[in-house]
Design a protein around this motif. Structure first.
Motif, short mmCIF file in Angstrom:
data_model
loop_
_atom_site.label_atom_id
_atom_site.label_comp_id
_atom_site.label_asym_id
_atom_site.label_seq_id
_atom_site.Cartn_x
_atom_site.Cartn_y
_atom_site.Cartn_z
N MET A 151 0.77 -1.10 -0.08
CA MET A 151 0.04 -0.03 -0.18
C MET A 151 0.93 1.36 -0.06
SD MET A 151 -3.34 -0.65 2.49
CE MET A 151 -2.69 -1.30 3.94
N PRO A 152 0.21 2.23 -0.57
CA PRO A 152 1.04 3.63 -0.46
C PRO A 152 1.38 4.17 0.98
CG PRO A 152 -1.11 4.04 -1.34
CD PRO A 152 -0.96 2.50 -1.25
N TYR A 175 0.24 6.99 2.42
CA TYR A 175 -0.91 7.52 3.33
C TYR A 175 -1.96 6.30 3.56
CZ TYR A 175 -3.65 6.68 -0.86
OH TYR A 175 -4.47 6.41 -2.11
N ALA A 176 -2.08 5.43 2.85
CA ALA A 176 -2.93 4.26 3.04
C ALA A 176 -2.63 3.49 4.54
CB ALA A 176 -3.22 3.47 2.12
N ARG A 177 -1.20 2.88 4.41
CA ARG A 177 -0.67 2.29 5.58
C ARG A 177 -0.99 3.06 6.99
NH1 ARG A 177 5.06 2.70 4.99
NH2 ARG A 177 5.61 3.49 2.96
N ALA A 199 -8.67 7.90 4.79
CA ALA A 199 -7.34 7.73 3.87
C ALA A 199 -7.49 6.16 3.44
CB ALA A 199 -6.11 7.74 4.70
N PHE A 200 -7.89 5.12 4.09
CA PHE A 200 -7.95 3.87 3.56
C PHE A 200 -9.20 3.86 2.65
CE2 PHE A 200 -9.28 -0.59 3.58
CZ PHE A 200 -7.98 -1.06 3.42
N TYR A 248 -10.08 6.13 0.68
CA TYR A 248 -9.73 7.02 -0.69
C TYR A 248 -8.60 6.13 -1.48
CZ TYR A 248 -7.08 10.28 -3.53
OH TYR A 248 -6.68 10.97 -4.41
N PHE A 249 -8.02 5.41 -0.72
CA PHE A 249 -7.04 4.34 -1.42
C PHE A 249 -7.92 3.17 -1.96
CE2 PHE A 249 -5.09 0.05 -0.40
CZ PHE A 249 -4.08 0.01 -1.66
N GLN A 281 -9.38 4.82 -5.37
CA GLN A 281 -8.17 4.89 -6.28
C GLN A 281 -8.13 3.45 -7.05
OE1 GLN A 281 -6.95 8.05 -7.28
NE2 GLN A 281 -8.45 8.66 -5.93
#
Length: 260
Positions: A81-82, A84-86, A136-137, A139-140, A143
């Protein structure tokens, strides 16, 4: 429950940190007997300083602990994961219990020398961080859907289970299950790959340090312990773990940076 969790952390959690000596060797921090002594001295000094910091400034220390822990636990998904997601997922893990168990956290925090008013402010901050993590998650995931990519099924199951666990289980049970069943095995696997060892061999390598820790704990309990699981015992176990965890997380951060 506390006794059961203590046994689980001893069997599954201690090997997690007992490999720090091997990690330090892989970073070339230890190459001789003198450098080994120096590493142990610095590691112990960081732990002692962290404990002293908690006694003097418990609210600041707890806030620092949460921030460092979120960064540390986010590395569980550094390959899937990127950032921001993690970071969002780690915020959910650390702060999710504040949604349904705020009164339980208030009791725990006040036992750790925090004034009730300060503890309430920290709990409110945790609640904000939880929803930021959820956003944040989410949004991930959006995406991923937009780009027609998919998340590994095991990772998705982990994330959903952690969200549910953080909201439904008591704080200590939720974190102990995450730490023992997910975070520690991942760390052992990472270290095993770095040292070219299987997970079972990594655990065997950690056994002398685990045994030494248990022996030292038994000696300390014999001289200073009490028969009852009382507030003072739980308080100092937590603060002591905080000190050791700060040393461990700083070392693992160096290790991850060396592999970028």
């Amino acid at each position: 429950m506390i006794v059961g969790l203590a046994i689980a952390v001893t069997l599954l959690g201690l090997p997690h940190g007992a490999l720090d000596f091997a990690v330090a060797k892989s970073l070339k921090l230890i190459s001789s007997f003198n450098s080994a002594l120096y590493f142990i001295l610095v590691y112990t000094a960081i732990s002692a300083f962290s404990i002293a910091l908690w006694v003097g400034f418990p609210a600041t220390s707890l806030g620092l602990f949460f921030c460092v822990s979120i960064y540390h636990f986010s590395t569980d998904w550094r390959n899937t994961m990127p950032r921001y997601a993690r970071l969002g997922m780690a915020s959910i893990i650390i702060c999710g219990s504040s949604i349904m168990y705020s009164s339980t956290l208030l009791t725990l925090f006040t036992l750790l020398f925090l004034p009730a008013e300060t503890a309430n402010l920290i709990i409110q901050g945790m609640q904000i961080m939880f929803w930021i993590g959820i956003a944040a998650f989410a949004y991930f995931i959006v995406q991923l859907l937009k780009t027609h990519l998919t998340l590994d099924k095991l990772t998705l199951v982990e994330c959903v289970a952690l969200v549910v666990s953080s909201l439904t289980l008591t704080p200590l049970l939720h974190f102990a299950l995450y730490f023992c069943l997910l975070h520690s095995p991942k760390h052992l696997n990472d270290v095993g790959e770095e040292l070219q060892l299987s997970v079972s061999k990594a655990i065997i390598l950690s056994l002398p340090f685990v045994a030494l820790t248990i022996v030292l704990a038994a000696i300390l309990f014999e001289f200073f312990g009490v028969n009852d699981v009382n507030v003072d015992l739980l308080r100092w176990i937590f603060i002591g773990l905080f000190g050791l965890t700060m040393s461990h997380m700083l070392l693992i951060n160096l290790w991850h940076r060396s592999h970028r």
